[in-house]
Structures are given as C-alpha cells and as structure tokens.
Design an enzyme around this catalytic site. Sequence first.
Site, PDB file in Angstrom:
ATOM      1  N   ARG A   1      32.850  52.480  43.795  1.00  0.00           N
ATOM      2  CA  ARG A   1      33.032  51.368  44.728  1.00  0.00           C
ATOM      3  C   ARG A   1      32.350  51.606  46.072  1.00  0.00           C
ATOM      4  NH1 ARG A   1      37.943  48.005  44.603  1.00  0.00           N
ATOM      5  NH2 ARG A   1      37.823  47.212  42.509  1.00  0.00           N
TER       6      ARG A   1
ATOM      7  N   ILE B   1      33.497  40.946  45.808  1.00  0.00           N
ATOM      8  CA  ILE B   1      32.624  39.935  46.431  1.00  0.00           C
ATOM      9  C   ILE B   1      31.348  40.626  46.897  1.00  0.00           C
ATOM     10  CG2 ILE B   1      32.395  38.333  48.378  1.00  0.00           C
ATOM     11  CD1 ILE B   1      35.305  37.587  47.942  1.00  0.00           C
ATOM     12  N   LEU B   2      30.211  40.085  46.495  1.00  0.00           N
ATOM     13  CA  LEU B   2      28.923  40.695  46.862  1.00  0.00           C
ATOM     14  C   LEU B   2      28.612  40.359  48.323  1.00  0.00           C
ATOM     15  CD1 LEU B   2      27.089  39.789  43.554  1.00  0.00           C
ATOM     16  CD2 LEU B   2      27.776  42.086  44.277  1.00  0.00           C
TER      17      LEU B   2
ATOM     18  N   ASN C   1      27.999  32.733  38.455  1.00  0.00           N
ATOM     19  CA  ASN C   1      29.379  33.201  38.318  1.00  0.00           C
ATOM     20  C   ASN C   1      30.183  32.172  37.530  1.00  0.00           C
ATOM     21  OD1 ASN C   1      31.815  34.730  38.969  1.00  0.00           O
ATOM     22  ND2 ASN C   1      32.311  33.092  40.418  1.00  0.00           N
TER      23      ASN C   1
ATOM     24  N   HIS D   1      33.943  30.583  37.184  1.00  0.00           N
ATOM     25  CA  HIS D   1      35.221  30.487  37.894  1.00  0.00           C
ATOM     26  C   HIS D   1      36.173  29.611  37.066  1.00  0.00           C
ATOM     27  CE1 HIS D   1      38.020  30.557  41.204  1.00  0.00           C
ATOM     28  NE2 HIS D   1      38.197  29.258  41.002  1.00  0.00           N
TER      29      HIS D   1
ATOM     30  N   ASP E   1      32.532  31.327  45.805  1.00  0.00           N
ATOM     31  CA  ASP E   1      32.616  30.129  44.954  1.00  0.00           C
ATOM     32  C   ASP E   1      31.933  28.910  45.588  1.00  0.00           C
ATOM     33  OD1 ASP E   1      34.076  31.539  43.016  1.00  0.00           O
ATOM     34  OD2 ASP E   1      35.983  31.046  43.968  1.00  0.00           O
TER      35      ASP E   1
ATOM     36  N   ALA F   1      36.772  26.430  27.513  1.00  0.00           N
ATOM     37  CA  ALA F   1      35.729  26.131  28.499  1.00  0.00           C
ATOM     38  C   ALA F   1      34.839  27.346  28.807  1.00  0.00           C
ATOM     39  CB  ALA F   1      36.355  25.601  29.785  1.00  0.00           C
ATOM     40  N   GLU F   2      35.413  28.445  29.267  1.00  0.00           N
ATOM     41  CA  GLU F   2      34.596  29.543  29.793  1.00  0.00           C
ATOM     42  C   GLU F   2      33.625  30.116  28.766  1.00  0.00           C
ATOM     43  OE1 GLU F   2      36.661  32.588  32.038  1.00  0.00           O
ATOM     44  OE2 GLU F   2      38.263  31.201  32.509  1.00  0.00           O
TER      45      GLU F   2
HETATM   46  C1  GRF Z   1      38.004  34.894  33.538  1.00  0.00           C
HETATM   47  O1  GRF Z   1      39.028  33.956  33.445  1.00  0.00           O
HETATM   48  C2  GRF Z   1      37.054  34.535  34.641  1.00  0.00           C
HETATM   49  O2  GRF Z   1      36.835  33.181  34.821  1.00  0.00           O
HETATM   50  C3  GRF Z   1      37.790  35.086  35.826  1.00  0.00           C
HETATM   51  O3  GRF Z   1      38.320  36.315  35.368  1.00  0.00           O
HETATM   52  C4  GRF Z   1      38.548  36.245  33.969  1.00  0.00           C
HETATM   53  C5  GRF Z   1      37.833  37.396  33.321  1.00  0.00           C
HETATM   54  O4  GRF Z   1      38.022  37.495  31.964  1.00  0.00           O
HETATM   55  N1  GRF Z   1      36.989  35.131  36.999  1.00  0.00           N
HETATM   56  P1  GRF Z   1      37.146  38.472  31.057  1.00  0.00           P
HETATM   57  O5  GRF Z   1      37.058  39.816  31.747  1.00  0.00           O
HETATM   58  O6  GRF Z   1      35.785  37.844  30.870  1.00  0.00           O
HETATM   59  O7  GRF Z   1      37.906  38.562  29.771  1.00  0.00           O
END
Ligand code: GRF
Length: 197
Positions: free
Chosen positions: A62, A89-90, A104, A106, A147, A176-177
């Site tokens: 870190r 956070i970068l 990213n 979110h 964000d 979704a993700e």
């Molecule tokens: C996801 O829900 C992402 O959107 C958030 O943290 C979670 C990470 O999940 N920022 P993973 O490590 O990809 O399983």
Amino acid sequence: MEKINIAVLISGNGTNLQALIDAERDALLKSGTLTLAVSDRPGAYGLERAKKAGIPAFAVERESFEETLEALLAKHKIGLIVLAGFLRILSPGFAKRWEGRVINIHPSLIPAFCGQGYYGLRVHEAVLERGVKWTGATVHYVNAVPDGGAILLQKPVAVLPCDTAQSLQQRVQREAEWELLPQAAELVCQKLAEAKK
Ligand code: GRF
C-alpha cells in the site's frame, strides 16, 4: 487490429475479474487481452482467479502502491486499466495521466448512491434505507472525482420487498455487473485500438 493489453485492479473476491476472464474465453472480449492483475490486498481471492487463468498477478504494498503499479503497467505495455472491486482511490495525478484509459464498475445507477463512502455493501444498505425501487450498476471512466467520470454503460435492477443488502448486492452483480463490465471493456478497447491504427 492489435489488441489492447488490459490490467485489472482488484481488492477482493474478483467475481468481476472472473466475468472478464470468461468473456475473453468466449470471445465477447476480443479487442483487448487480460495481461495483468494487481491487488492492494495480498489475500484477495481474485489473485487466485487470475493465476488459474494464466494471468500474471501481483499484490502490491500500500505504501508505494502507485509507483509500483506504474512500473508494472509499463512493463506489461498496458493500454487500459479496469477497476473491478478496487477499493483504493487513485490519486488525481494518476487519474490525469491515465485519462480515457481507466474504467470502473460501481454498483448503483450513478449519480445515485455514489462518491466518497459509497462502496461495497454500504451502497446497497443506502438503497434499501432510501426505499428506491430501482438500482443497478454503472461503468464509467475514472477521473479525479470519485465515481465522477463520464458514464459508459448502465443497467437497472429492481429492488424487491424481501431484499437484504446482501441479496441485492448479489442480484446487482449477477444481473448487471458481470454483463456490463466485459461489454464496456470491449467498447473501450475497440476505441483505443482504432485510435492506435
Ligand atoms: C462489486 O460489487 C463492485 O461493483 C464493487 O465491489 C464489488 C466487488 O466484487 N465496487 P468482486 O471483487 O468483483 O467480486
């Protein structure tokens, strides 16, 4: 067209990284290639997922994180950085240098439930507390504002009366993700590859 080398930054389980790995295997991600995985936490399970897929994976201290990261990015000729559950956070300087080349994911519909303090389960707890009926996920470019960068893709997910923060988190990831992140990575890689021609 030459593929863009992608680095994925993670802090935890790495299910979004797994979605990217699966998308490359299934040729949904075809304009970029997963080249590097970096975690700011040594125990992050995502590092194992990367190794299993044959992707070089590193846990970075870190204290000197960005310095070491920059060296790895240069060594692996990285063209796109994907933040996939990366909790650090970068710095504004880093974000500026890599402008247009960092995205990213979110777990909410930005601009709702985002910015400082909204990460992990906290996002979904806030969604339930406010009583909104729809939430979702957003993939956006990263700039100096947490964000705050331009939005690339979003997908809504219904909040159900029986939801807990955990059940909602899982559904947002599943519905979704894991779909949006590979799509967005492909979109940006196509754009970057086009610009390189
Ligand atoms: C996801 O829900 C992402 O959107 C958030 O943290 C979670 C990470 O999940 N920022 P993973 O490590 O990809 O399983």
